[in-house]
Scaffold this motif. Structure first.
Motif, PDB file in Angstrom:
ATOM      1  N   LYS A  60      -4.645   5.340  -2.145  1.00 28.59           N
ATOM      2  CA  LYS A  60      -5.700   4.624  -2.864  1.00 28.59           C
ATOM      3  C   LYS A  60      -7.084   5.214  -2.621  1.00 28.59           C
ATOM      4  O   LYS A  60      -8.020   4.969  -3.388  1.00 28.59           O
ATOM      5  CB  LYS A  60      -5.695   3.148  -2.470  1.00 28.59           C
ATOM      6  N   GLN A  61      -7.250   6.025  -1.565  1.00 31.97           N
ATOM      7  CA  GLN A  61      -8.544   6.609  -1.246  1.00 31.97           C
ATOM      8  C   GLN A  61      -8.691   8.038  -1.768  1.00 31.97           C
ATOM      9  O   GLN A  61      -9.720   8.669  -1.544  1.00 31.97           O
ATOM     10  CB  GLN A  61      -8.754   6.578   0.273  1.00 31.97           C
ATOM     11  N   SER A  62      -7.668   8.521  -2.459  1.00 33.90           N
ATOM     12  CA  SER A  62      -7.727   9.894  -2.971  1.00 33.90           C
ATOM     13  C   SER A  62      -8.734  10.010  -4.109  1.00 33.90           C
ATOM     14  O   SER A  62      -9.022   9.024  -4.813  1.00 33.90           O
ATOM     15  CB  SER A  62      -6.343  10.332  -3.467  1.00 33.90           C
ATOM     16  N   ALA A  63      -9.273  11.182  -4.287  1.00 34.11           N
ATOM     17  CA  ALA A  63     -10.239  11.429  -5.362  1.00 34.11           C
ATOM     18  C   ALA A  63      -9.594  11.164  -6.716  1.00 34.11           C
ATOM     19  O   ALA A  63      -8.451  11.573  -6.971  1.00 34.11           O
ATOM     20  CB  ALA A  63     -10.727  12.872  -5.288  1.00 34.11           C
ATOM     21  N   GLY A  64     -10.333  10.484  -7.552  1.00 34.26           N
ATOM     22  CA  GLY A  64      -9.837  10.186  -8.890  1.00 34.26           C
ATOM     23  C   GLY A  64      -9.162   8.840  -9.025  1.00 34.26           C
ATOM     24  O   GLY A  64      -8.918   8.372 -10.140  1.00 34.26           O
ATOM     25  N   VAL A  65      -8.859   8.189  -7.894  1.00 35.09           N
ATOM     26  CA  VAL A  65      -8.246   6.862  -7.942  1.00 35.09           C
ATOM     27  C   VAL A  65      -9.366   5.820  -7.993  1.00 35.09           C
ATOM     28  O   VAL A  65     -10.198   5.756  -7.081  1.00 35.09           O
ATOM     29  CB  VAL A  65      -7.343   6.616  -6.720  1.00 35.09           C
ATOM     30  N   PRO A  66      -9.445   4.998  -9.048  1.00 32.60           N
ATOM     31  CA  PRO A  66     -10.528   4.007  -9.167  1.00 32.60           C
ATOM     32  C   PRO A  66     -10.537   3.019  -8.003  1.00 32.60           C
ATOM     33  O   PRO A  66      -9.511   2.781  -7.358  1.00 32.60           O
ATOM     34  CB  PRO A  66     -10.206   3.298 -10.490  1.00 32.60           C
ATOM     35  N   THR A  67     -11.686   2.429  -7.756  1.00 29.36           N
ATOM     36  CA  THR A  67     -11.837   1.438  -6.686  1.00 29.36           C
ATOM     37  C   THR A  67     -10.912   0.253  -6.929  1.00 29.36           C
ATOM     38  O   THR A  67     -10.767  -0.226  -8.054  1.00 29.36           O
ATOM     39  CB  THR A  67     -13.295   0.954  -6.627  1.00 29.36           C
ATOM     40  N   ASN A  68     -10.306  -0.210  -5.851  1.00 26.86           N
ATOM     41  CA  ASN A  68      -9.388  -1.352  -5.890  1.00 26.86           C
ATOM     42  C   ASN A  68      -8.095  -1.070  -6.660  1.00 26.86           C
ATOM     43  O   ASN A  68      -7.374  -1.992  -7.037  1.00 26.86           O
ATOM     44  CB  ASN A  68     -10.066  -2.601  -6.465  1.00 26.86           C
ATOM     45  N   TRP A  69      -7.834   0.180  -6.919  1.00 26.92           N
ATOM     46  CA  TRP A  69      -6.551   0.558  -7.511  1.00 26.92           C
ATOM     47  C   TRP A  69      -5.623   1.032  -6.399  1.00 26.92           C
ATOM     48  O   TRP A  69      -6.054   1.539  -5.371  1.00 26.92           O
ATOM     49  CB  TRP A  69      -6.736   1.676  -8.537  1.00 26.92           C
ATOM     50  N   TYR A  70      -4.303   0.876  -6.641  1.00 21.71           N
ATOM     51  CA  TYR A  70      -3.309   1.265  -5.639  1.00 21.71           C
ATOM     52  C   TYR A  70      -2.241   2.140  -6.290  1.00 21.71           C
ATOM     53  O   TYR A  70      -2.026   2.091  -7.503  1.00 21.71           O
ATOM     54  CB  TYR A  70      -2.649   0.033  -5.024  1.00 21.71           C
ATOM     55  N   VAL A  71      -1.563   2.903  -5.459  1.00 21.07           N
ATOM     56  CA  VAL A  71      -0.444   3.711  -5.935  1.00 21.07           C
ATOM     57  C   VAL A  71       0.738   2.784  -6.188  1.00 21.07           C
ATOM     58  O   VAL A  71       1.101   1.967  -5.332  1.00 21.07           O
ATOM     59  CB  VAL A  71      -0.059   4.787  -4.904  1.00 21.07           C
ATOM     60  N   ASP A  77       0.841  -1.199   0.000  1.00 22.06           N
ATOM     61  CA  ASP A  77       0.000   0.000   0.000  1.00 22.06           C
ATOM     62  C   ASP A  77       0.879   1.254   0.000  1.00 22.06           C
ATOM     63  O   ASP A  77       1.052   1.913   1.031  1.00 22.06           O
ATOM     64  CB  ASP A  77      -0.923  -0.022   1.220  1.00 22.06           C
ATOM     65  N   PHE A  78       1.417   1.598  -1.168  1.00 18.27           N
ATOM     66  CA  PHE A  78       2.267   2.789  -1.266  1.00 18.27           C
ATOM     67  C   PHE A  78       1.424   4.059  -1.252  1.00 18.27           C
ATOM     68  O   PHE A  78       0.283   4.093  -1.760  1.00 18.27           O
ATOM     69  CB  PHE A  78       3.095   2.749  -2.550  1.00 18.27           C
ATOM     70  N   LYS A  79       2.009   5.099  -0.674  1.00 19.81           N
ATOM     71  CA  LYS A  79       1.387   6.412  -0.657  1.00 19.81           C
ATOM     72  C   LYS A  79       2.439   7.446  -1.064  1.00 19.81           C
ATOM     73  O   LYS A  79       3.636   7.260  -0.824  1.00 19.81           O
ATOM     74  CB  LYS A  79       0.852   6.741   0.738  1.00 19.81           C
ATOM     75  N   VAL A  80       1.962   8.526  -1.673  1.00 19.16           N
ATOM     76  CA  VAL A  80       2.852   9.628  -2.032  1.00 19.16           C
ATOM     77  C   VAL A  80       2.817  10.655  -0.903  1.00 19.16           C
ATOM     78  O   VAL A  80       1.747  11.132  -0.506  1.00 19.16           O
ATOM     79  CB  VAL A  80       2.423  10.290  -3.358  1.00 19.16           C
ATOM     80  N   TYR A  81       4.005  10.980  -0.372  1.00 18.71           N
ATOM     81  CA  TYR A  81       4.115  11.951   0.731  1.00 18.71           C
ATOM     82  C   TYR A  81       4.799  13.221   0.235  1.00 18.71           C
ATOM     83  O   TYR A  81       5.641  13.195  -0.665  1.00 18.71           O
ATOM     84  CB  TYR A  81       4.925  11.362   1.882  1.00 18.71           C
TER      85      TYR A  81
END
Length: 323
Positions: free
Chosen positions: A301-312, A282-286
């Motif tokens: 993955k919960q940011s607006a514009g990220v499709p469901t079940n998609w990950y960074v 579960d990568f995130k951009v900081y």
């Protein structure tokens, strides 16, 4: 007339025979003596040139020369060289002897038992050469003038066991023998080295590390124990001017793709802090700037514009725009 022609023919014959004797035919045995020049480069102003001369098999040598082709410095087994932007220091890896490395491979020694590279720092003005010892790796800012960093293993002395064992040799005498000392433990330490003053800063528990291009900051990760109760794990930034350390992201994880903006005022990075056994990372951009205490999540993955079940993705490159 015939005698004259015969005399000329004989002279030509002897000449050809002499040339044949002077230039023996080339075969595969000659190739081993050939050398090649590689890794040639110039300093920023073009005042210095440096290159590596490598045999087909054996130890290479690196040379530093000026514009007049005068030899300034010659380093046996030197490689991966770099000259600082201010043209004051010449930094090079020093490879182990070819013979030692070859013998270690034949004996199938473990990686930690193999001969190690060392690091040379040559002051072009004073002609002083310093070998900092065996290293695992080293890095420098892109526009380096003053600082480099390297990782090396340091032996941590163990406390000697002072207890004694009593050995009975006969019915009347005894002999006390000290117990054996435990072998020293080796730990990897990150060393920040000041080329000008030769001062060093040791940073323990550091793993990966990065410089900004402008030689203002050193960023590094620290790894604690598997069950880290000290809270040491995280991402840190060291201010080279203020000589101060600050933790900007907390927690054990995989920190990567660290990128500064052009002015070294902000940075972004990827981090995965999920458990080691997690099947999906579960990568995130900081994002971090010097007006905040810690880095904040810029995208997950919960940011607006990220499709469901998609990950960074953990493999993406992060960069700032020019403006």
């Amino acid at each position: 007339m015939k005698n004259k022609a015969l005399y000329t023919a004989l002279l030509v014959g002897f000449s050809l025979q002499g040339n044949a004797q002077q230039k023996p035919p080339i075969d595969h045995t000659v190739f081993d003596s050939w050398k090649n020049i590689s890794a040639q480069n110039f300093s920023m102003s073009g005042k210095f040139i440096y290159y590596t001369i490598s045999p087909q098999e054996g130890d290479a040598v690196t040379e530093l020369k000026d514009q007049q082709n005068n030899l300034i410095f010659r380093l046996e087994r030197g490689t991966s060289s770099k000259i600082t932007e201010n043209e004051k220091f010449f930094i090079s890896n020093i490879k182990p002897f070819f013979k030692e490395t070859r013998e270690a491979k034949i004996k199938k020694k473990k990686l930690d038992e193999m001969p190690k590279d060392s690091l040379s720092v040559f002051n072009i003005s004073t002609k002083e050469a310093i070998n900092v010892g065996a290293i695992k790796n080293w890095k420098s800012p892109r526009l380096v003038t003053t600082f480099i960093a390297y990782q090396q293993e340091i032996e941590i002395p163990t406390k000697q066991d002072t207890t004694k064992k009593v050995v009975i040799s006969d019915s009347t005498t005894t002999k006390s023998v000290a117990s054996k000392k435990a072998p020293a433990k080796k730990e990897t330490v990150l060393v920040l080295y000041n080329l000008q003053s030769k001062d060093t800063v040791q940073i323990w528990k550091a793993d990966s590390y990065y410089f900004d291009d402008n030689e203002k900051y050193l960023v590094y990760t620290k790894k604690g124990a598997d069950k880290d109760t000290t809270g040491v794990s995280g991402l840190y930034i060291y201010d080279l001017g203020k000589k101060s350390e600050k933790k900007i992201s907390n927690g054990k994880g995989n920190y990567k793709n660290i990128s500064f903006d052009d002015l070294s005022q902000r940075l972004v990075f990827l981090a995965d802090k999920s458990p080691d056994k997690a099947q999906i990372k579960d990568f995130k951009v900081y994002h971090y700037n010097w007006q905040t205490d810690t880095a904040t999540v810029l995208l997950d993955k919960q940011s607006a514009g990220v499709p469901t079940n998609w990950y960074v993705s953990g493999d993406g490159n992060l960069n700032f725009s020019a403006d």
